[in-house]
Design a protein around this motif. Structure first.
Motif, PDB file in Angstrom:
ATOM      1  N   THR A 118      15.521  17.021  -0.376  1.00 19.02           N
ATOM      2  CA  THR A 118      15.318  18.450  -0.135  1.00 19.02           C
ATOM      3  C   THR A 118      14.280  18.944  -1.133  1.00 19.02           C
ATOM      4  OG1 THR A 118      17.632  18.711   0.511  1.00 19.02           O
ATOM      5  CG2 THR A 118      16.425  20.712  -0.104  1.00 19.02           C
ATOM      6  N   SER A 119      13.287  19.663  -0.639  1.00 18.55           N
ATOM      7  CA  SER A 119      12.284  20.187  -1.563  1.00 18.55           C
ATOM      8  C   SER A 119      12.133  21.683  -1.376  1.00 18.55           C
ATOM      9  CB  SER A 119      10.934  19.491  -1.367  1.00 18.55           C
ATOM     10  OG  SER A 119      10.306  19.881  -0.169  1.00 18.55           O
ATOM     11  N   ASN A 120      12.138  22.384  -2.476  1.00 17.76           N
ATOM     12  CA  ASN A 120      11.888  23.817  -2.486  1.00 17.76           C
ATOM     13  C   ASN A 120      10.506  24.051  -3.085  1.00 17.76           C
ATOM     14  OD1 ASN A 120      14.495  25.040  -1.553  1.00 17.76           O
ATOM     15  ND2 ASN A 120      15.252  23.844  -3.276  1.00 17.76           N
ATOM     16  N   GLU A 121       9.782  24.972  -2.519  1.00 20.12           N
ATOM     17  CA  GLU A 121       8.415  25.237  -2.948  1.00 20.12           C
ATOM     18  C   GLU A 121       8.356  25.487  -4.442  1.00 20.12           C
ATOM     19  OE1 GLU A 121       7.118  28.537  -3.763  1.00 20.12           O
ATOM     20  OE2 GLU A 121       5.100  27.791  -4.079  1.00 20.12           O
ATOM     21  N   GLY A 122       7.481  24.727  -5.098  1.00 13.11           N
ATOM     22  CA  GLY A 122       7.279  24.908  -6.531  1.00 13.11           C
ATOM     23  C   GLY A 122       8.289  24.222  -7.422  1.00 13.11           C
ATOM     24  N   SER A 123       9.253  23.518  -6.837  1.00 12.08           N
ATOM     25  CA  SER A 123      10.280  22.829  -7.624  1.00 12.08           C
ATOM     26  C   SER A 123      10.265  21.339  -7.334  1.00 12.08           C
ATOM     27  CB  SER A 123      11.670  23.371  -7.288  1.00 12.08           C
ATOM     28  OG  SER A 123      11.742  24.751  -7.513  1.00 12.08           O
ATOM     29  N   LYS A 124      10.914  20.592  -8.204  1.00 13.36           N
ATOM     30  CA  LYS A 124      11.061  19.163  -7.961  1.00 13.36           C
ATOM     31  C   LYS A 124      12.049  18.935  -6.814  1.00 13.36           C
ATOM     32  CE  LYS A 124      10.053  17.355 -12.574  1.00 13.36           C
ATOM     33  NZ  LYS A 124      10.577  16.539 -13.714  1.00 13.36           N
ATOM     34  N   ALA A 125      11.792  17.889  -6.077  1.00 10.43           N
ATOM     35  CA  ALA A 125      12.670  17.585  -4.948  1.00 10.43           C
ATOM     36  C   ALA A 125      14.014  17.054  -5.435  1.00 10.43           C
ATOM     37  CB  ALA A 125      12.013  16.562  -4.037  1.00 10.43           C
ATOM     38  N   THR A 126      15.033  17.302  -4.627  1.00 10.06           N
ATOM     39  CA  THR A 126      16.370  16.760  -4.893  1.00 10.06           C
ATOM     40  C   THR A 126      16.598  15.615  -3.919  1.00 10.06           C
ATOM     41  OG1 THR A 126      17.176  18.944  -5.535  1.00 10.06           O
ATOM     42  CG2 THR A 126      18.824  17.279  -4.986  1.00 10.06           C
ATOM     43  N   THR A 138       0.841  -1.203   0.000  1.00  6.02           N
ATOM     44  CA  THR A 138       0.000   0.000   0.000  1.00  6.02           C
ATOM     45  C   THR A 138       0.874   1.249   0.000  1.00  6.02           C
ATOM     46  OG1 THR A 138      -0.139   0.038   2.422  1.00  6.02           O
ATOM     47  CG2 THR A 138      -1.834  -1.190   1.221  1.00  6.02           C
ATOM     48  N   SER A 139       0.242   2.397  -0.256  1.00  2.00           N
ATOM     49  CA  SER A 139       0.950   3.680  -0.248  1.00  2.00           C
ATOM     50  C   SER A 139       0.532   4.488   0.974  1.00  2.00           C
ATOM     51  CB  SER A 139       0.644   4.465  -1.529  1.00  2.00           C
ATOM     52  OG  SER A 139       1.183   3.792  -2.649  1.00  2.00           O
ATOM     53  N   VAL A 140       1.461   5.224   1.500  1.00  2.00           N
ATOM     54  CA  VAL A 140       1.222   6.022   2.703  1.00  2.00           C
ATOM     55  C   VAL A 140       1.680   7.449   2.461  1.00  2.00           C
ATOM     56  CG1 VAL A 140       1.857   6.335   5.129  1.00  2.00           C
ATOM     57  CG2 VAL A 140       1.532   4.026   4.208  1.00  2.00           C
ATOM     58  N   LYS A 141       0.819   8.402   2.819  1.00  2.00           N
ATOM     59  CA  LYS A 141       1.171   9.815   2.654  1.00  2.00           C
ATOM     60  C   LYS A 141       1.398  10.440   4.020  1.00  2.00           C
ATOM     61  CE  LYS A 141      -0.846  12.537  -0.385  1.00  2.00           C
ATOM     62  NZ  LYS A 141      -1.835  13.425  -1.070  1.00  2.00           N
ATOM     63  N   ILE A 142       2.501  11.169   4.134  1.00  2.00           N
ATOM     64  CA  ILE A 142       2.836  11.883   5.368  1.00  2.00           C
ATOM     65  C   ILE A 142       2.873  13.368   5.055  1.00  2.00           C
ATOM     66  CG2 ILE A 142       4.546  12.192   7.196  1.00  2.00           C
ATOM     67  CD1 ILE A 142       5.606   9.375   6.482  1.00  2.00           C
ATOM     68  N   GLU A 143       2.211  14.160   5.885  1.00  2.00           N
ATOM     69  CA  GLU A 143       2.159  15.603   5.676  1.00  2.00           C
ATOM     70  C   GLU A 143       3.071  16.325   6.655  1.00  2.00           C
ATOM     71  OE1 GLU A 143      -2.424  16.223   4.067  1.00  2.00           O
ATOM     72  OE2 GLU A 143      -1.828  16.961   6.048  1.00  2.00           O
ATOM     73  N   CYS A 144       3.702  17.364   6.159  1.00  2.00           N
ATOM     74  CA  CYS A 144       4.553  18.224   6.983  1.00  2.00           C
ATOM     75  C   CYS A 144       4.087  19.660   6.763  1.00  2.00           C
ATOM     76  CB  CYS A 144       6.007  18.051   6.561  1.00  2.00           C
ATOM     77  SG  CYS A 144       7.186  19.112   7.429  1.00  2.00           S
ATOM     78  N   LYS A 169       9.872   5.894  -5.496  1.00  2.00           N
ATOM     79  CA  LYS A 169       9.271   5.235  -4.345  1.00  2.00           C
ATOM     80  C   LYS A 169       8.865   6.253  -3.283  1.00  2.00           C
ATOM     81  CE  LYS A 169       9.940   1.590  -1.005  1.00  2.00           C
ATOM     82  NZ  LYS A 169       8.653   0.977  -1.414  1.00  2.00           N
ATOM     83  N   PHE A 170       9.637   7.270  -3.137  1.00  2.00           N
ATOM     84  CA  PHE A 170       9.380   8.311  -2.139  1.00  2.00           C
ATOM     85  C   PHE A 170       9.040   9.600  -2.888  1.00  2.00           C
ATOM     86  CE2 PHE A 170      10.602   5.810   1.445  1.00  2.00           C
ATOM     87  CZ  PHE A 170      11.629   4.993   1.017  1.00  2.00           C
ATOM     88  N   LEU A 171       7.740   9.795  -3.092  1.00  2.00           N
ATOM     89  CA  LEU A 171       7.275  10.946  -3.855  1.00  2.00           C
ATOM     90  C   LEU A 171       7.105  12.143  -2.935  1.00  2.00           C
ATOM     91  CD1 LEU A 171       4.565   9.201  -6.066  1.00  2.00           C
ATOM     92  CD2 LEU A 171       6.979   9.581  -6.583  1.00  2.00           C
ATOM     93  N   ILE A 172       7.720  13.243  -3.305  1.00  2.00           N
ATOM     94  CA  ILE A 172       7.658  14.449  -2.486  1.00  2.00           C
ATOM     95  C   ILE A 172       7.009  15.563  -3.281  1.00  2.00           C
ATOM     96  CG2 ILE A 172       9.046  16.247  -1.366  1.00  2.00           C
ATOM     97  CD1 ILE A 172      11.046  14.028  -0.661  1.00  2.00           C
ATOM     98  N   ASN A 173       6.052  16.209  -2.637  1.00  2.00           N
ATOM     99  CA  ASN A 173       5.367  17.339  -3.239  1.00  2.00           C
ATOM    100  C   ASN A 173       5.428  18.519  -2.287  1.00  2.00           C
ATOM    101  OD1 ASN A 173       2.776  19.085  -3.629  1.00  2.00           O
ATOM    102  ND2 ASN A 173       3.025  17.963  -5.545  1.00  2.00           N
ATOM    103  N   HIS A 174       5.843  19.661  -2.793  1.00  2.00           N
ATOM    104  CA  HIS A 174       5.951  20.877  -1.963  1.00  2.00           C
ATOM    105  C   HIS A 174       5.219  21.984  -2.712  1.00  2.00           C
ATOM    106  CE1 HIS A 174       8.887  23.544   0.593  1.00  2.00           C
ATOM    107  NE2 HIS A 174       7.629  23.897   0.726  1.00  2.00           N
ATOM    108  N   ALA A 175       3.893  21.861  -2.739  1.00  2.00           N
ATOM    109  CA  ALA A 175       3.074  22.715  -3.595  1.00  2.00           C
ATOM    110  C   ALA A 175       2.802  24.090  -3.000  1.00  2.00           C
ATOM    111  CB  ALA A 175       1.760  22.016  -3.904  1.00  2.00           C
ATOM    112  N   SER A 176       3.000  24.237  -1.692  1.00  2.00           N
ATOM    113  CA  SER A 176       2.750  25.545  -1.087  1.00  2.00           C
ATOM    114  C   SER A 176       3.852  25.847  -0.084  1.00  2.00           C
ATOM    115  CB  SER A 176       1.390  25.572  -0.376  1.00  2.00           C
ATOM    116  OG  SER A 176       1.464  24.909   0.875  1.00  2.00           O
ATOM    117  N   LEU A 177       3.870  27.065   0.409  1.00  2.00           N
ATOM    118  CA  LEU A 177       4.912  27.485   1.337  1.00  2.00           C
ATOM    119  C   LEU A 177       4.694  26.974   2.754  1.00  2.00           C
ATOM    120  CD1 LEU A 177       5.546  31.141   0.139  1.00  2.00           C
ATOM    121  CD2 LEU A 177       7.135  29.224   0.025  1.00  2.00           C
ATOM    122  N   THR A 178       3.614  26.237   2.951  1.00  4.51           N
ATOM    123  CA  THR A 178       3.362  25.715   4.292  1.00  4.51           C
ATOM    124  C   THR A 178       3.160  24.216   4.325  1.00  4.51           C
ATOM    125  OG1 THR A 178       0.994  26.139   4.083  1.00  4.51           O
ATOM    126  CG2 THR A 178       2.329  27.888   5.086  1.00  4.51           C
TER     127      THR A 178
END
Lengths: 120, 113
Positions: A49-57, A17-23, A66-75
């Motif tokens: 490392t993720s910068n808002e609006g950019s792809k994670a490094t 299964t997939s699990v989403k964690i929010e920060c 496997k580890f998908l990171i989304n940083h769509a907003s500043l919070t």
């Protein structure tokens, strides 16, 4: 100091299964968020490392598919562990930092309380 | 690749003693160094942050020093208390602060009542 929250604090899931964690940064704008992983009795290791609006490094050895990171907003940044397996069981911690170039901005990273993932 | 080493790995002392935890790092281009506390099964509590231009920071019974030339930092805990029992982590960041933190493996501290 600034406050960073994580949700959920603890999750148990079945293998595959997939699990989403929010920060979330609650009282400041987090230009950059970091994701760390801590295995039992080990120290924290930077995953990405993720910068808002950019792809994670991603750090070497961390699978970006496997580890998908989304940083769509500043919070808000999310980490999704896809097709989780027992070896992904770990303590995942995020940190957030404001814009380094803002006058008076602290360079400090503020950490969330962590999410303990157990994959059965 | 940066490396952070902490010694000792574990330490047990009677209550009331003053103690020193050691941290060494390999990257001289350090931007800042932080000391954290981690209680079992919990997240991190930031204790002190020392920027590369500073030599030490103090907070209550804690004092952290930074010596870039020797690649070392120390965390001094005065008049230790049982509540100080925890794992203490040091971490450095480089890249002008843009990089993530590189952590040491920690010192597991037990203060005996």
């Amino acid at each position: 100091g600034a406050v960073v929250s994580q949700h959920p604090s603890r999750v148990i899931c079945k293998s595959g299964t997939s699990v989403k964690i929010e920060c979330r940064s609650l009282d400041f704008q987090a230009t950059t968020m970091f994701w760390y992983r801590q295995f039992p009795k080990q120290s924290l290791m930077l995953m990405a490392t993720s910068n808002e609006g950019s792809k994670a490094t991603y750090e070497q050895g961390v699978e970006k598919d496997k580890f998908l990171i989304n940083h769509a907003s500043l919070t808000l940044s999310t980490l999704t562990v896809t097709s989780a397996h027992p070896e992904d069981s770990s303590f995942y911690i995020c940190s957030a930092r404001g814009n380094l170039y803002d006058r008076g901005r602290s360079p400090e990273q503020f950490f969330g309380p962590g999410t303990r993932l157990t994959v059965l | 690749k940066q490396e952070v080493t902490q010694i000792p790995a574990a330490l047990s002392v009677p209550e009331g003693e003053n103690l020193v935890l050691n941290c060494s790092f390999t990257d001289s281009a350090i931007y800042n160094l932080q000391w954290f506390r981690q209680d079992p099964g919990k997240g991190l509590t930031s204790l002190l942050l020392i920027q590369s231009s500073q030599r030490e920071q103090t907070s209550g019974r804690l004092n952290a020093s930074l010596d870039k030339s020797s690649g070392r930092s120390t965390l001094y805990i005065a008049a230790s208390q049982p509540g100080d029992s925890a794992t203490y982590l040091c971490a450095e960041t480089t890249g002008g602060g843009a990089d993530g933190l590189t952590f040491g493996k920690g010192t597991h501290l037990i203060i005996q009542p």
